[in-house]
Motif scaffolding. Structure first.
Motif, PDB file in Angstrom:
ATOM      1  N   GLY A 197       0.795  -1.218   0.000  1.00 19.24           N
ATOM      2  CA  GLY A 197       0.000   0.000   0.000  1.00 19.24           C
ATOM      3  C   GLY A 197       0.825   1.264   0.000  1.00 19.24           C
ATOM      4  O   GLY A 197       0.316   2.345   0.321  1.00 19.24           O
ATOM      5  N   GLN A 198       2.115   1.161  -0.352  1.00 18.13           N
ATOM      6  CA  GLN A 198       2.979   2.337  -0.345  1.00 18.13           C
ATOM      7  C   GLN A 198       2.924   3.054  -1.683  1.00 18.13           C
ATOM      8  O   GLN A 198       2.592   2.474  -2.719  1.00 18.13           O
ATOM      9  CB  GLN A 198       4.413   1.925  -0.033  1.00 18.13           C
ATOM     10  CG  GLN A 198       4.596   1.393   1.383  1.00 18.13           C
ATOM     11  CD  GLN A 198       6.045   1.018   1.659  1.00 18.13           C
ATOM     12  OE1 GLN A 198       6.707   0.407   0.824  1.00 18.13           O
ATOM     13  NE2 GLN A 198       6.530   1.369   2.841  1.00 18.13           N
ATOM     14  N   ILE A 252       4.787   4.141 -15.596  1.00 17.72           N
ATOM     15  CA  ILE A 252       4.039   3.858 -14.363  1.00 17.72           C
ATOM     16  C   ILE A 252       4.127   4.974 -13.335  1.00 17.72           C
ATOM     17  O   ILE A 252       3.614   4.829 -12.226  1.00 17.72           O
ATOM     18  CB  ILE A 252       4.516   2.546 -13.713  1.00 17.72           C
ATOM     19  CG1 ILE A 252       5.956   2.694 -13.194  1.00 17.72           C
ATOM     20  CG2 ILE A 252       4.405   1.378 -14.688  1.00 17.72           C
ATOM     21  CD1 ILE A 252       6.388   1.574 -12.260  1.00 17.72           C
ATOM     22  N   THR A 253       4.769   6.090 -13.669  1.00 16.42           N
ATOM     23  CA  THR A 253       5.029   7.118 -12.666  1.00 16.42           C
ATOM     24  C   THR A 253       3.756   7.756 -12.112  1.00 16.42           C
ATOM     25  O   THR A 253       3.779   8.340 -11.020  1.00 16.42           O
ATOM     26  CB  THR A 253       5.938   8.216 -13.235  1.00 16.42           C
ATOM     27  OG1 THR A 253       5.342   8.744 -14.434  1.00 16.42           O
ATOM     28  CG2 THR A 253       7.317   7.661 -13.574  1.00 16.42           C
ATOM     29  N   HIS A 254       2.647   7.673 -12.871  1.00 14.45           N
ATOM     30  CA  HIS A 254       1.396   8.286 -12.406  1.00 14.45           C
ATOM     31  C   HIS A 254       0.510   7.310 -11.639  1.00 14.45           C
ATOM     32  O   HIS A 254      -0.551   7.691 -11.148  1.00 14.45           O
ATOM     33  CB  HIS A 254       0.614   8.848 -13.600  1.00 14.45           C
ATOM     34  CG  HIS A 254       0.179   7.794 -14.575  1.00 14.45           C
ATOM     35  ND1 HIS A 254       1.047   7.256 -15.508  1.00 14.45           N
ATOM     36  CD2 HIS A 254      -1.020   7.173 -14.755  1.00 14.45           C
ATOM     37  CE1 HIS A 254       0.391   6.364 -16.228  1.00 14.45           C
ATOM     38  NE2 HIS A 254      -0.863   6.289 -15.786  1.00 14.45           N
ATOM     39  N   VAL A 255       0.922   6.057 -11.521  1.00 18.02           N
ATOM     40  CA  VAL A 255       0.115   5.063 -10.799  1.00 18.02           C
ATOM     41  C   VAL A 255       0.264   5.296  -9.299  1.00 18.02           C
ATOM     42  O   VAL A 255       1.378   5.440  -8.781  1.00 18.02           O
ATOM     43  CB  VAL A 255       0.543   3.633 -11.162  1.00 18.02           C
ATOM     44  CG1 VAL A 255      -0.280   2.610 -10.376  1.00 18.02           C
ATOM     45  CG2 VAL A 255       0.382   3.389 -12.654  1.00 18.02           C
ATOM     46  N   THR A 256      -0.859   5.330  -8.587  1.00 15.00           N
ATOM     47  CA  THR A 256      -0.845   5.635  -7.156  1.00 15.00           C
ATOM     48  C   THR A 256      -1.265   4.427  -6.326  1.00 15.00           C
ATOM     49  O   THR A 256      -1.835   3.458  -6.843  1.00 15.00           O
ATOM     50  CB  THR A 256      -1.801   6.798  -6.842  1.00 15.00           C
ATOM     51  OG1 THR A 256      -3.160   6.371  -7.099  1.00 15.00           O
ATOM     52  CG2 THR A 256      -1.483   8.018  -7.698  1.00 15.00           C
ATOM     53  N   GLU A 261      -5.389   0.093  -4.721  1.00 13.86           N
ATOM     54  CA  GLU A 261      -6.461  -0.269  -3.807  1.00 13.86           C
ATOM     55  C   GLU A 261      -7.792  -0.396  -4.554  1.00 13.86           C
ATOM     56  O   GLU A 261      -8.571  -1.321  -4.318  1.00 13.86           O
ATOM     57  CB  GLU A 261      -6.567   0.775  -2.699  1.00 13.86           C
ATOM     58  CG  GLU A 261      -7.727   0.554  -1.726  1.00 13.86           C
ATOM     59  CD  GLU A 261      -7.644  -0.756  -0.966  1.00 13.86           C
ATOM     60  OE1 GLU A 261      -8.686  -1.200  -0.438  1.00 13.86           O
ATOM     61  OE2 GLU A 261      -6.549  -1.357  -0.903  1.00 13.86           O
ATOM     62  N   SER A 262      -8.042   0.541  -5.466  1.00 15.85           N
ATOM     63  CA  SER A 262      -9.263   0.452  -6.266  1.00 15.85           C
ATOM     64  C   SER A 262      -9.256  -0.796  -7.136  1.00 15.85           C
ATOM     65  O   SER A 262     -10.290  -1.462  -7.305  1.00 15.85           O
ATOM     66  CB  SER A 262      -9.407   1.693  -7.151  1.00 15.85           C
ATOM     67  OG  SER A 262      -9.639   2.852  -6.385  1.00 15.85           O
ATOM     68  N   ASP A 267     -11.253  -6.770  -7.944  1.00 14.74           N
ATOM     69  CA  ASP A 267     -10.651  -8.091  -8.146  1.00 14.74           C
ATOM     70  C   ASP A 267      -9.613  -8.063  -9.268  1.00 14.74           C
ATOM     71  O   ASP A 267      -9.514  -8.982 -10.087  1.00 14.74           O
ATOM     72  CB  ASP A 267     -11.720  -9.144  -8.460  1.00 14.74           C
ATOM     73  CG  ASP A 267     -12.631  -9.396  -7.266  1.00 14.74           C
ATOM     74  OD1 ASP A 267     -12.140  -9.364  -6.129  1.00 14.74           O
ATOM     75  OD2 ASP A 267     -13.837  -9.617  -7.486  1.00 14.74           O
ATOM     76  N   CYS A 268      -8.833  -6.991  -9.266  1.00 14.67           N
ATOM     77  CA  CYS A 268      -7.788  -6.810 -10.273  1.00 14.67           C
ATOM     78  C   CYS A 268      -6.488  -6.380  -9.594  1.00 14.67           C
ATOM     79  O   CYS A 268      -6.451  -6.079  -8.400  1.00 14.67           O
ATOM     80  CB  CYS A 268      -8.181  -5.726 -11.293  1.00 14.67           C
ATOM     81  SG  CYS A 268      -9.556  -6.141 -12.379  1.00 14.67           S
ATOM     82  N   THR A 269      -5.421  -6.356 -10.382  1.00 16.66           N
ATOM     83  CA  THR A 269      -4.178  -5.730  -9.970  1.00 16.66           C
ATOM     84  C   THR A 269      -3.672  -4.917 -11.147  1.00 16.66           C
ATOM     85  O   THR A 269      -4.275  -4.924 -12.226  1.00 16.66           O
ATOM     86  CB  THR A 269      -3.132  -6.760  -9.510  1.00 16.66           C
ATOM     87  OG1 THR A 269      -2.027  -6.070  -8.911  1.00 16.66           O
ATOM     88  CG2 THR A 269      -2.626  -7.605 -10.667  1.00 16.66           C
ATOM     89  N   VAL A 270      -2.576  -4.178 -10.957  1.00 19.28           N
ATOM     90  CA  VAL A 270      -2.036  -3.330 -12.018  1.00 19.28           C
ATOM     91  C   VAL A 270      -0.652  -3.830 -12.406  1.00 19.28           C
ATOM     92  O   VAL A 270       0.206  -4.055 -11.551  1.00 19.28           O
ATOM     93  CB  VAL A 270      -1.952  -1.856 -11.570  1.00 19.28           C
ATOM     94  CG1 VAL A 270      -1.351  -0.990 -12.676  1.00 19.28           C
ATOM     95  CG2 VAL A 270      -3.328  -1.335 -11.188  1.00 19.28           C
TER      96      VAL A 270
END
Length: 457
Positions: A197-198, A252-256, A261-262, A267-270
């Protein structure tokens, strides 16, 4: 009076000549030159020396390391100093060199050195994805003209065998899609963000401390490395020359952490995906799409479980179906394994005659622009917490025929946020929708736009 030779006699003479030529080519020694002695180059040298007898049995001749080109010959590298040279241009054209292994990376001087080696009849093994993504055509033509090998299994996904299956194992099949995780640095970062979650900056610093990220991580985190690999995969899979410039790219620099968490709630991951596929233009004509971007994928998809710095590539073909290749995508020893595999193949060809396959570009399919690609989307935006907001947002999607699958509201007050997941829509329509959302008074900002890949409706 002119005499003619019967076809059967001529065939016999040509066959005898071919066998005689093969006998002359056979040798008990293959000279190998290595360009570069970094992590991969040093491993290659060690394996060549440590496994000399095994390699000799596999090749049918002794692999003799005759030179290693480095920038500084005075530095202790654990390599016999008599083998070191700071003149790679002279090394690649030496008479005692049969195979050149290029591991210095980058475009120049690697391009000039490989071309020189090929022109002088040396087979070449390289792991240089950046060079191949731009100049595979030029190098393949030079190899074909000289009747020598050009192998590059290690250029994509390290030790994972992907190149050879596309060029040989699936040569009789029709590949429809290649999708995968081909950059270990970004996969480590996104996997850690999902697990802990970081935020991105915190995990990037940790990746650098552990040696997964370079001091300048731009090539990895902005998707350039994956785009070069996607160009190579698309070229091989679809018999069409694709360069890095043809690959749509996002990093990926804009991925938070909020995105991760969303994704979990969906039921997904990034993952940062390299996607290469055949697409229809709507008029029955095939095109090639090659793209790299962070995307949501369902947790039950094989790529979702690929964690840490590992790589994986899924190939989908008409007859073989879905094939998955998984393993170490980087590192000295894994990449050296792929390099040595290519070296053994090239050496066998030198010993017994013949040549491996080169690029095939007979299809010459056009490249599809990203705006024409259909996929699903995840859009996260901060909004005003008041009545009518959802209606206004939904209206902008509807105006451009982008159908909404789900909407979630998270937080309240100043922290109010809407997360919208769409059905399949064209990328161009979604882009126009996002621009319109930014102009709404009720939308404070559009914080994230990610694709939702490898899913059905």
């Amino acid at each position: 009076m002119t005499q003619t030779t019967p076809d059967s006699a001529r065939t016999a003479v040509e066959s005898d000549a071919a066998h005689a030529d093969l006998s002359r080519r056979r040798t008990d020694r293959i000279g190998v030159a290595v360009l570069g002695a970094g992590n991969v180059g040093s491993e290659v040298v060690q394996i060549l020396q440590r496994n000399a007898e095994d390699l000799r049995a596999r090749v049918g001749a002794r692999l003799e390391l005759v030179g290693v080109a480095v920038r500084d010959t005075s530095r202790d590298r654990g390599i016999d100093t008599e083998l070191l040279t700071d003149d790679p241009a002279a090394l690649v054209v030496r008479d005692d060199v049969d195979i050149v292994i290029e591991l210095i990376g980058g475009i120049d001087p690697a391009r000039e050195l490989i071309n020189a080696a090929l022109e002088h009849g040396k087979s070449v093994v390289t792991a240089n994805k950046a060079l191949l993504a731009e100049y595979t055509g030029e190098l393949s033509q030079a190899a074909e003209k000289a009747n020598v090998d050009l192998y590059f299994e290690a250029a994509v996904a390290g030790a994972i065998p992907v190149i050879r299956p596309l060029m040989q194992s699936l040569a009789g099949d029709s590949v429809n899609r290649v999708a995968g995780i081909v950059n270990g640095t970004t996969n480590f970062i996104l996997s850690s963000m999902a697990a802990d979650g970081q935020d991105y900056d915190v995990v990037l610093a940790e990746a650098g401390r552990l040696g997964y990220a370079e001091a300048d991580p731009t090539a990895d985190v902005e998707g350039y490395d994956a785009a070069a690999k996607a160009a190579i995969l698309a070229s091989l899979a679809f018999h069409t020359r694709v360069t890095a410039a043809d690959v749509y790219r996002e990093g990926i620099t804009h991925v938070t952490a909020a995105d991760l968490e969303s994704a979990r709630k969906l039921d997904c991951t990034v993952k940062l995906l390299a996607i290469c596929e055949r697409v229809d233009d709507g008029a029955g004509h095939e095109r090639v799409s090659a793209r790299v971007y962070p995307a949501l994928i369902p947790l039950d998809h094989p790529l979702a479980s690929v964690g840490g710095a590992f790589n994986a590539v899924v190939v989908e073909s008409e007859n073989a179906g879905r094939l998955m290749f998984y393993g170490q995508g980087a590192g000295g020893a894994p990449t050296a394994s792929a390099v040595l595999g290519d070296t053994v193949m090239a050496a066998r060809n030198r010993v017994f005659g013949g040549r491996g396959p080169l690029e095939s570009t007979y299809a010459s399919l056009p490249i599809a622009p990203i705006g024409d690609i259909n996929t699903r989307y995840y859009v996260s935006m901060r909004v005003a917490d008041r009545p009518g907001v959802l209606s206004a947002v939904a209206g902008e999607f509807s105006k451009r025929d982008v159908s909404i699958a789900t909407v979630r509201q998270q937080g309240a007050g100043e922290d109010a946020r809407l997360v919208v997941v769409t059905h399949f829509a064209k990328d161009s329509a979604l882009s126009k929708t996002v621009e319109a959302l930014k102009d709404l008074d009720s939308v404070r900002n559009v914080s994230s736009v990610l694709r939702l890949e490898v899913t059905d409706e």
